[in-house]
Design an enzyme around this catalytic site. Sequence first.
Site, PDB file in Angstrom:
ATOM      1  CB  THR A   1      17.382  10.053   2.967  1.00  0.00           C
ATOM      2  OG1 THR A   1      18.156   9.448   4.011  1.00  0.00           O
ATOM      3  CG2 THR A   1      16.713  11.308   3.511  1.00  0.00           C
TER       4      THR A   1
ATOM      5  CD  GLU B   1      -9.215  -7.523  -6.060  1.00  0.00           C
ATOM      6  OE1 GLU B   1      -9.830  -8.157  -5.166  1.00  0.00           O
ATOM      7  OE2 GLU B   1      -9.596  -7.422  -7.224  1.00  0.00           O
TER       8      GLU B   1
ATOM      9  CB  ALA C   1      15.253   0.983   6.599  1.00  0.00           C
TER      10      ALA C   1
ATOM     11  N   GLY D   1      13.495   3.212   1.956  1.00  0.00           N
ATOM     12  CA  GLY D   1      14.355   2.065   1.644  1.00  0.00           C
ATOM     13  C   GLY D   1      13.610   0.820   2.076  1.00  0.00           C
TER      14      GLY D   1
ATOM     15  CB  THR E   1      -6.888  -6.717   2.655  1.00  0.00           C
ATOM     16  OG1 THR E   1      -6.533  -5.996   3.828  1.00  0.00           O
ATOM     17  CG2 THR E   1      -6.998  -5.759   1.476  1.00  0.00           C
TER      18      THR E   1
ATOM     19  CG  ASP F   1       8.777  -1.900   1.810  1.00  0.00           C
ATOM     20  OD1 ASP F   1       8.979  -2.946   1.159  1.00  0.00           O
ATOM     21  OD2 ASP F   1       9.216  -0.793   1.475  1.00  0.00           O
TER      22      ASP F   1
HETATM   23  P1  ADP Z   1       3.323  -2.586  -2.984  1.00  0.00           P
HETATM   24  O1  ADP Z   1       3.298  -1.524  -1.932  1.00  0.00           O
HETATM   25  O2  ADP Z   1       4.591  -3.372  -3.020  1.00  0.00           O
HETATM   26  O3  ADP Z   1       2.897  -2.112  -4.340  1.00  0.00           O
HETATM   27  P2  ADP Z   1       0.663  -3.733  -2.662  1.00  0.00           P
HETATM   28  O4  ADP Z   1       0.109  -2.517  -3.327  1.00  0.00           O
HETATM   29  O5  ADP Z   1       0.312  -5.052  -3.249  1.00  0.00           O
HETATM   30  O6  ADP Z   1       2.244  -3.687  -2.522  1.00  0.00           O
HETATM   31  O7  ADP Z   1       0.186  -3.693  -1.148  1.00  0.00           O
HETATM   32  C1  ADP Z   1       0.675  -4.591  -0.173  1.00  0.00           C
HETATM   33  C2  ADP Z   1      -0.413  -4.910   0.809  1.00  0.00           C
HETATM   34  O8  ADP Z   1      -0.907  -3.703   1.395  1.00  0.00           O
HETATM   35  C3  ADP Z   1      -1.640  -5.574   0.195  1.00  0.00           C
HETATM   36  O9  ADP Z   1      -1.456  -6.973   0.109  1.00  0.00           O
HETATM   37  C4  ADP Z   1      -2.711  -5.177   1.197  1.00  0.00           C
HETATM   38  O10 ADP Z   1      -2.643  -6.012   2.332  1.00  0.00           O
HETATM   39  C5  ADP Z   1      -2.289  -3.765   1.602  1.00  0.00           C
HETATM   40  N1  ADP Z   1      -2.937  -2.736   0.768  1.00  0.00           N
HETATM   41  C6  ADP Z   1      -2.398  -2.053  -0.256  1.00  0.00           C
HETATM   42  N2  ADP Z   1      -3.282  -1.188  -0.801  1.00  0.00           N
HETATM   43  C7  ADP Z   1      -4.411  -1.319  -0.090  1.00  0.00           C
HETATM   44  C8  ADP Z   1      -5.723  -0.708  -0.127  1.00  0.00           C
HETATM   45  N3  ADP Z   1      -6.030   0.227  -1.044  1.00  0.00           N
HETATM   46  N4  ADP Z   1      -6.647  -1.106   0.768  1.00  0.00           N
HETATM   47  C9  ADP Z   1      -6.369  -2.045   1.698  1.00  0.00           C
HETATM   48  N5  ADP Z   1      -5.160  -2.660   1.787  1.00  0.00           N
HETATM   49  C10 ADP Z   1      -4.201  -2.309   0.925  1.00  0.00           C
END
Ligand code: ADP
Length: 303
Positions: free
Chosen positions: A28, A220, A58, A55, A237, A250
């Site tokens: 939480t 990226e 979840a 979490g 992306t 997640d």
């Molecule tokens: P975490 O949340 O574990 O730090 P990341 O930052 O690598 O993981 O983000 C996971 C996924 O979320 C990326 O591979 C991408 O698909 C998406 N994502 C994260 N940040 C962005 C962003 N600024 N723009 C578009 N997609 C994003």
Amino acid sequence: MAASGEPGRQWQEEVAAAAVVVVGSCMTDLVSLTSRLPKTGETIHGHKFFIGFGGKGANQCVQAARLGAKTSMVCKVGKDSFGNDYIENLKQNGISTGQNIIVIVAGANLLLNTEDLREAASAISRAKVMICQLEVTPAASLEALRIAHSSGVKTLFNPAPAIADLDPQFYTLSDVFCCNESEAEILTSLEVSSPSDAGKAALVLMERGCQVVIITLGAEGCVMMSQKEPVPKHIPTENVKAVDTTGAGDSFVGALAFYLAYYPNLSLEEMLKRSNFIAAVSVQAIGTQSSYPYKKDLPLDLF
Ligand code: ADP
């Protein structure tokens, strides 16, 4: 924060077979927004406070469920209002929680033990995909991986939060090993700040025995590599305006589990493109689970 105020334990076992089983954490989040961090001993005003469901375990389960997966969660929560509210949250997301057996012990997530895992073995072994992370004890996660692996259930391991000296079995028991840049750095001691760095780190991780390695790279996208095709492939992306990236990883892992379970014939690259898309939707709204999209709000060609 783990929902574990009053000592207690609740163990959820699924009733009907779920395609995606998550063995992991429920937390939480008590969030205060402030313009800066207080200094030691100082009190400052925040401008917003909210309680959120989090979490990693979840979160991933909720994202898979919102895409339409039949899911169940093997976890422990405290016997207190946080724990009760969390169970209600899982139910509202259509996640199987089965029966609760409550006994008195201290703590919550870290008390999920290998004996509990053996009790949940039938749920795990009937799944298509089992996901776990490192917010429960490494021993519990390893046991979950062993059970899934020995039953031919696809394992998706998210080594988060990362630990440098990860037991080598985590690699050999992972069909899909999915981490972010900073986790890849901790695990490999290599700098990971570009798709080409991620390709080098992915090779190191794959040589430790996983079938597929995916390293997510925020805006990226991600880089993938597989034993079948041991060359790194960058999957960019969407270009979106991110307002809150908490929990994006997640959302990505939950979406990937959904595709592995329900669309196993898609190429890995296509699954990752779609998971990128879904995680990119999640960064455009505030909060963790509250930002995760439902199937009904997503383009039809993702399904
Ligand atoms: P975490 O949340 O574990 O730090 P990341 O930052 O690598 O993981 O983000 C996971 C996924 O979320 C990326 O591979 C991408 O698909 C998406 N994502 C994260 N940040 C962005 C962003 N600024 N723009 C578009 N997609 C994003």
